[in-house]
Design a protein around this motif. Structure first.
Motif, PDB file in Angstrom:
ATOM      1  N   ASP A  62      37.088  35.693  43.798  1.00  0.00           N
ATOM      2  CA  ASP A  62      37.584  34.319  43.868  1.00  0.00           C
ATOM      3  C   ASP A  62      36.616  33.373  44.554  1.00  0.00           C
ATOM      4  N   LEU A  63      35.932  33.861  45.577  1.00  0.00           N
ATOM      5  CA  LEU A  63      34.989  33.020  46.310  1.00  0.00           C
ATOM      6  C   LEU A  63      33.939  33.912  46.958  1.00  0.00           C
ATOM      7  N   VAL A  64      32.711  33.407  46.996  1.00  0.00           N
ATOM      8  CA  VAL A  64      31.599  34.177  47.552  1.00  0.00           C
ATOM      9  C   VAL A  64      30.929  33.359  48.648  1.00  0.00           C
ATOM     10  N   PHE A  65      30.829  33.969  49.829  1.00  0.00           N
ATOM     11  CA  PHE A  65      30.097  33.386  50.955  1.00  0.00           C
ATOM     12  C   PHE A  65      28.831  34.213  51.160  1.00  0.00           C
ATOM     13  N   LEU A 120      31.835  38.577  51.051  1.00  0.00           N
ATOM     14  CA  LEU A 120      30.762  38.251  51.992  1.00  0.00           C
ATOM     15  C   LEU A 120      29.519  38.990  51.521  1.00  0.00           C
ATOM     16  N   ILE A 121      28.465  38.241  51.208  1.00  0.00           N
ATOM     17  CA  ILE A 121      27.224  38.862  50.770  1.00  0.00           C
ATOM     18  C   ILE A 121      26.090  38.395  51.669  1.00  0.00           C
ATOM     19  N   GLY A 122      24.949  39.040  51.522  1.00  0.00           N
ATOM     20  CA  GLY A 122      23.758  38.680  52.281  1.00  0.00           C
ATOM     21  C   GLY A 122      22.844  39.882  52.363  1.00  0.00           C
ATOM     22  N   GLY A 123      21.618  39.639  52.713  1.00  0.00           N
ATOM     23  CA  GLY A 123      20.670  40.730  52.875  1.00  0.00           C
ATOM     24  C   GLY A 123      21.025  41.582  54.078  1.00  0.00           C
ATOM     25  N   GLY A 183      27.946  33.350  37.388  1.00  0.00           N
ATOM     26  CA  GLY A 183      28.814  32.189  37.458  1.00  0.00           C
ATOM     27  C   GLY A 183      29.332  31.811  38.836  1.00  0.00           C
ATOM     28  N   TYR A 184      28.824  32.437  39.879  1.00  0.00           N
ATOM     29  CA  TYR A 184      29.261  32.111  41.242  1.00  0.00           C
ATOM     30  C   TYR A 184      28.340  31.052  41.849  1.00  0.00           C
ATOM     31  N   SER A 185      28.874  30.344  42.824  1.00  0.00           N
ATOM     32  CA  SER A 185      28.088  29.419  43.639  1.00  0.00           C
ATOM     33  C   SER A 185      28.263  29.856  45.085  1.00  0.00           C
ATOM     34  N   PRO A 186      27.448  30.816  45.550  1.00  0.00           N
ATOM     35  CA  PRO A 186      27.624  31.316  46.920  1.00  0.00           C
ATOM     36  C   PRO A 186      27.546  30.200  47.947  1.00  0.00           C
TER      37      PRO A 186
END
Length: 178
Positions: free
Chosen positions: A114-117, A7-10, A154-157
């Motif tokens: 594995d996955l980025v939101f 989980l990412i974000g500002g 290489g991620y597609s958030p």
């Protein structure tokens, strides 16, 4: 081996609230560690470690996030949700135009999620406190750096819609099981 779900974000996007909700639902979660680094620095008299010594701050975070990354291997769950990843350190240093050594780039390449939101900036919930000092406009700029950095590796958030935490969690869980 569990999947590492990031989980990412500002600042002030609801990551901690969402992570706590997922944990209450029974999912394995690893919390953001920067607040602990900031708190430790403040105890030593450094009010804003990232602003005063960005490379030291980022090195401490990178090393702790690498440890978190490795710790996931010990979980028995299908998914482990993680609040921020190793590339966040690079994105934040780019945000403040701080140079960094090659080992930061290598750490991002060697440890893949594995996955980025991404939780988008959301003015309604944006606050400033002892550890979170960025204005809303700065938060939006940080978000841009995060998206750019993660794409570079290489991620597609996947954007998580704003709304009640229950709906945000369900969106993520539905995405994981579809």
């Amino acid at each position: 081996m569990p999947k590492r779900i990031l989980l990412i974000g500002g600042p002030s996007t609801g990551k901690t609230t969402l992570l706590n909700h997922l944990e209450n639902l029974g999912y394995a979660c690893l919390e953001e560690i920067s607040r602990q680094v900031i708190s430790n620095a403040q105890k030593e008299g450094i009010d804003q470690l990232f602003l005063e010594k960005p490379l030291l701050f980022s090195t401490l975070l990178r090393d702790a996030r690498i440890k978190q990354f490795k710790d996931v291997d010990g979980f028995k769950n299908d998914f482990v949700f993680i609040d921020r990843g190793i590339p966040d350190t690079v994105a934040y240093m780019d945000f403040v135009n701080q140079e960094y050594p090659e080992d930061f780039i290598e750490a991002c390449k060697a440890h893949t999620y594995d996955l980025v939101f991404i939780l988008p900036t959301w003015e309604k919930i944006h606050v400033i406190d002892q550890e979170r000092y960025e204005t809303f406009d700065q938060a939006k700029e940080i978000e841009e750096h995060l998206v750019q950095t993660y794409k570079q590796y290489g991620y597609s958030p996947i954007p998580v819609p704003t709304g009640p935490v229950e709906e945000r969690a369900q969106f993520i869980l539905n995405t994981l099981t579809s």
